[in-house]
Scaffold this active site. Structure first.
Site, PDB file in Angstrom:
ATOM      1  CB  THR A   1      -1.045   0.038   1.122  1.00 35.76           C
ATOM      2  OG1 THR A   1      -1.889  -1.089   1.188  1.00 35.76           O
ATOM      3  CG2 THR A   1      -1.848   1.103   1.197  1.00 35.76           C
TER       4      THR A   1
ATOM      5  CE  LYS B   1      -5.042  -1.978   1.955  1.00 29.80           C
ATOM      6  NZ  LYS B   1      -3.886  -2.384   1.770  1.00 29.80           N
TER       7      LYS B   1
ATOM      8  CE  LYS C   1       2.701   1.739   4.577  1.00 29.82           C
ATOM      9  NZ  LYS C   1       1.845   1.137   3.410  1.00 29.82           N
TER      10      LYS C   1
END
Length: 291
Positions: free
Chosen positions: A101, A176, A244
């Site tokens: 990701t 995502k 993150k």
């Protein structure tokens, strides 16, 4: 290079998710080569018959398809670019698929640089955590050219079930991020609901049985709720990696002029959790803030 000639598959990153994903491909009869910064993380795969190489450069030069599953956009940048990187050393017509990701803009940068070198690049982040990876039931969200997607699809099908080509380069990463935005506030709801159940004197396991199949149903509730109740905070997905992801999503939303207050709140709570020493725990450790 067609799907029939994608026989030699390279994996960079064999952590919680990457290890299981590579194992499925290996068991399907493909030649799997692995590289990871800490070799012991690859030991199970090597015992299953995977080949070890000492550098990204060596791996890129010897496989038909490179799959990367690393931690942060900075890691992605490091392994794709530069003299020792994937793009500099892969042969023409190699396929490169980043399943980390990462930033949509970085996916576009990889795609454009790859295209100059006659290399086919896809961004294909996944959702489903350690359970989805182990059971080959990941959701895989893919950006890049349709033809490249079609050729890599048989490999994706060994790792996941819900595999959708979302559009051009970067589209997989944007999808995502939408996934992570959805999970962000959902995790708050799961933690609050379970603590509420306990405070109300209910049996929280029975509460889960009732609410896991109704309108509140979600992966987080049915898969991570029981882990919260058992005090099992082992990482299916690390707190630090969720921070993150949410940071990338928040930055992307701000670039589009979009307000995401739920995402912002979740990010603040997870940062607080990390400051309490839980950054290497699973995301279900959020309940510790409410208990």
């Amino acid at each position: 290079m067609t799907q029939n000639t994608l026989k030699n598959i390279g994996f960079i990153g064999t952590g919680v998710m990457g290890k299981s994903m590579a194992s499925h491909v290996l068991k399907a009869g493909y030649n799997v080569t692995v590289y990871t910064r800490t070799k012991h993380k690859a030991e199970e795969l090597l015992a299953e018959g995977a080949t070890w190489v000492d550098t990204v450069k060596e791996l890129a030069a010897t496989v038909d398809l490179v799959i990367t599953m690393v931690g942060y956009p900075s890691d992605v940048e490091e392994i794709y670019f530069g003299e020792e990187g994937i793009l500099q050393n892969a042969r023409e017509h190699t396929y490169v698929v980043d399943m980390t990701t990462s930033k949509p803009s970085l996916a576009v940068k990889i795609y454009e640089e790859a295209k100059k070198r006659n290399i086919h690049a896809l961004d294909a982040p996944v959702s489903g955590g350690d359970i989805g990876a182990r059971n080959a039931k990941l959701a895989i969200m893919v950006g890049g050219d349709q033809a490249a997607f079609n050729n890599v699809l048989p490999i994706f099908q060994m790792m996941g079930e819900n595999i959708i080509h979302q559009g051009e380069a970067g589209a997989g990463q944007h999808t995502k991020l939408a996934n992570q935005i959805t999970i962000a506030t959902n995790m708050i709801g799961v933690a609050e609901a379970l603590v509420y159940s306990k405070k109300a004197g209910l049996n929280p396991e029975r509460v889960l049985d009732s609410i896991s199949t109704g309108a509140a149903a979600s992966f987080s509730l049915s898969q991570l709720g029981p882990r919260m109740l058992k005090g099992d905070f082992a990482p299916g997905f690390y707190v630090k990696h969720f921070i993150k992801d949410m940071t990338i999503a928040l930055e992307a939303a701000e670039e589009m002029g979009l307000s995401t207050p739920g995402l912002k709140l979740s990010l603040e709570l997870y940062k607080e959790l990390a400051e309490k020493g839980e950054e290497d725990s699973g995301t279900q450790a959020l309940i510790k803030l409410f208990e």
